[in-house]
Design a protein around this motif. Structure first.
Motif, PDB file in Angstrom:
ATOM      1  N   THR A 109       0.825  -1.201   0.000  1.00  0.00           N
ATOM      2  CA  THR A 109       0.000   0.000   0.000  1.00  0.00           C
ATOM      3  C   THR A 109       0.862   1.255   0.000  1.00  0.00           C
ATOM      4  O   THR A 109       1.876   1.335   0.699  1.00  0.00           O
ATOM      5  CB  THR A 109      -0.917   0.019   1.234  1.00  0.00           C
ATOM      6  N   ILE A 110       0.451   2.228  -0.790  1.00  0.00           N
ATOM      7  CA  ILE A 110       1.117   3.526  -0.819  1.00  0.00           C
ATOM      8  C   ILE A 110       0.679   4.319   0.415  1.00  0.00           C
ATOM      9  O   ILE A 110      -0.519   4.534   0.624  1.00  0.00           O
ATOM     10  CB  ILE A 110       0.743   4.308  -2.091  1.00  0.00           C
ATOM     11  N   THR A 111       1.631   4.717   1.241  1.00  0.00           N
ATOM     12  CA  THR A 111       1.322   5.527   2.426  1.00  0.00           C
ATOM     13  C   THR A 111       2.324   6.682   2.515  1.00  0.00           C
ATOM     14  O   THR A 111       3.434   6.589   1.991  1.00  0.00           O
ATOM     15  CB  THR A 111       1.414   4.707   3.723  1.00  0.00           C
ATOM     16  N   PRO A 112       1.949   7.770   3.199  1.00  0.00           N
ATOM     17  CA  PRO A 112       2.887   8.891   3.370  1.00  0.00           C
ATOM     18  C   PRO A 112       4.177   8.463   4.071  1.00  0.00           C
ATOM     19  O   PRO A 112       5.265   8.939   3.714  1.00  0.00           O
ATOM     20  CB  PRO A 112       2.093   9.877   4.237  1.00  0.00           C
ATOM     21  N   GLU A 113       4.064   7.568   5.053  1.00  0.00           N
ATOM     22  CA  GLU A 113       5.248   7.109   5.785  1.00  0.00           C
ATOM     23  C   GLU A 113       6.204   6.372   4.860  1.00  0.00           C
ATOM     24  O   GLU A 113       7.425   6.585   4.900  1.00  0.00           O
ATOM     25  CB  GLU A 113       4.834   6.197   6.947  1.00  0.00           C
ATOM     26  N   ARG A 114       5.668   5.508   4.018  1.00  0.00           N
ATOM     27  CA  ARG A 114       6.511   4.734   3.103  1.00  0.00           C
ATOM     28  C   ARG A 114       7.087   5.623   1.998  1.00  0.00           C
ATOM     29  O   ARG A 114       8.200   5.391   1.523  1.00  0.00           O
ATOM     30  CB  ARG A 114       5.706   3.579   2.505  1.00  0.00           C
TER      31      ARG A 114
END
Length: 288
Positions: free
Chosen positions: A128-133
């Protein structure tokens, strides 16, 4: 012997050496060279045929993943197959390369270390694309709309996360995943399992009463009679997630563009729908 004769002989000798050297270099750079993938980043200067993209291993698009994560990537005999594998094959073909898959811990992928240290050119791991990643990884355009689901023993009476809280049930989740993050934000403290098979085993063995996992993974589990006879999906959690292909921070723009173009082309020409039907048995938007 005269000076002019000596000079002529030296000139001819130097010319012969230059020609021999050029022939030797030509032979080393020919199509018949060794394209066997090597470990680590030793071949990081190899270029994809005609594309100018720098790849970890000659002739290969090396892709990190975390096995098994059916139906996205898993072993079928000696071969790794799945939805993500087919999606990345499109990009590899466009680059004139063969996809090579590296099985590695998911935490190493999501941290960006797998790409930064030259283990692979990209990562396709149901991620999943997340801001943290995104702080550690560059992502492709989204290629899959995802959500989470709860799996429990039949007749458990569970229909939501609130039921887990009110009934004081034990919840399990896969470590380093957005499913784990999501239920923690809802005030739950699940038992963590290293990977999805261990998580499922935790439910089967009674270590936990309910588990949270990506919806397609749960649906794939429920195709197996030994799972479907005893367990059921009790809730779908609309988390609004999207998967992306991960690349090294500051990724090669040509590699990123090629992956994005291969995804866009597949969606426009019907190839994406064919791959989706192959692995999920339904059209995009019909899962759940």
């Amino acid at each position: 012997m005269g000076l002019s004769s000596v000079l002529r002989r030296r000139t001819l000798a130097v010319g012969a050496m230059v020609v021999a050297g050029a022939l030797g270099l030509s032979a080393c750079g020919g199509d018949g060279g060794d394209t066997t993938a090597s470990s680590g980043g030793a071949s990081s200067n190899a270029s994809a045929a005609g594309s100018g993209v720098k790849v970890v291993n000659p002739g290969k698009l090396t892709v990190c993943t975390n096995l098994p994560y059916e139906p996205f990537q898993f072993k079928q005999g000696d071969k790794t197959v799945g939805f993500d594998v087919d999606i990345m094959d499109l990009a590899a073909k466009k680059l004139g390369l063969t996809q090579e898959i590296v099985d590695i811990d998911f935490a190493v992928i999501k941290s960006g270390a797998a790409m930064a240290t030259g283990k692979c050119d990209a990562a396709a791991a149901g991620m999943t694309i997340t801001p943290e990643r995104k702080a550690n990884i560059d992502f492709s355009d989204p290629y899959f709309d995802a959500t989470q689901a709860l799996l429990a023993k039949k007749g458990s009476g569970v229909a939501s996360l609130e039921d887990i809280k009110s009934k004081n049930l034990r919840l399990g989740a896969q470590a380093s995943t957005t499913g784990l993050d999501y239920v923690k934000k809802q005030g739950l403290n699940p038992k963590e399992f290293a990977d999805s098979p261990k998580e499922l085993l935790g439910l089967q063995s009674g270590q936990v009463d309910v588990i949270v996992q990506d919806l397609p993974v749960v649906l794939t589990w429920l195709k197996k009679p030994e799972i479907a006879d005893k367990f059921e999906m009790v809730a779908s959690l609309d988390t609004g997630e999207q998967y992306g292909v991960g690349l090294k921070k500051g990724a090669d723009p040509v590699l990123l563009k090629t992956i994005n173009e291969s995804i866009a082309t597949a969606k426009s020409d019907g190839t994406y729908d064919e791959i989706f039907m192959k692995w999920f048995g339904k059209k995009p938007g019909e899962l759940g």
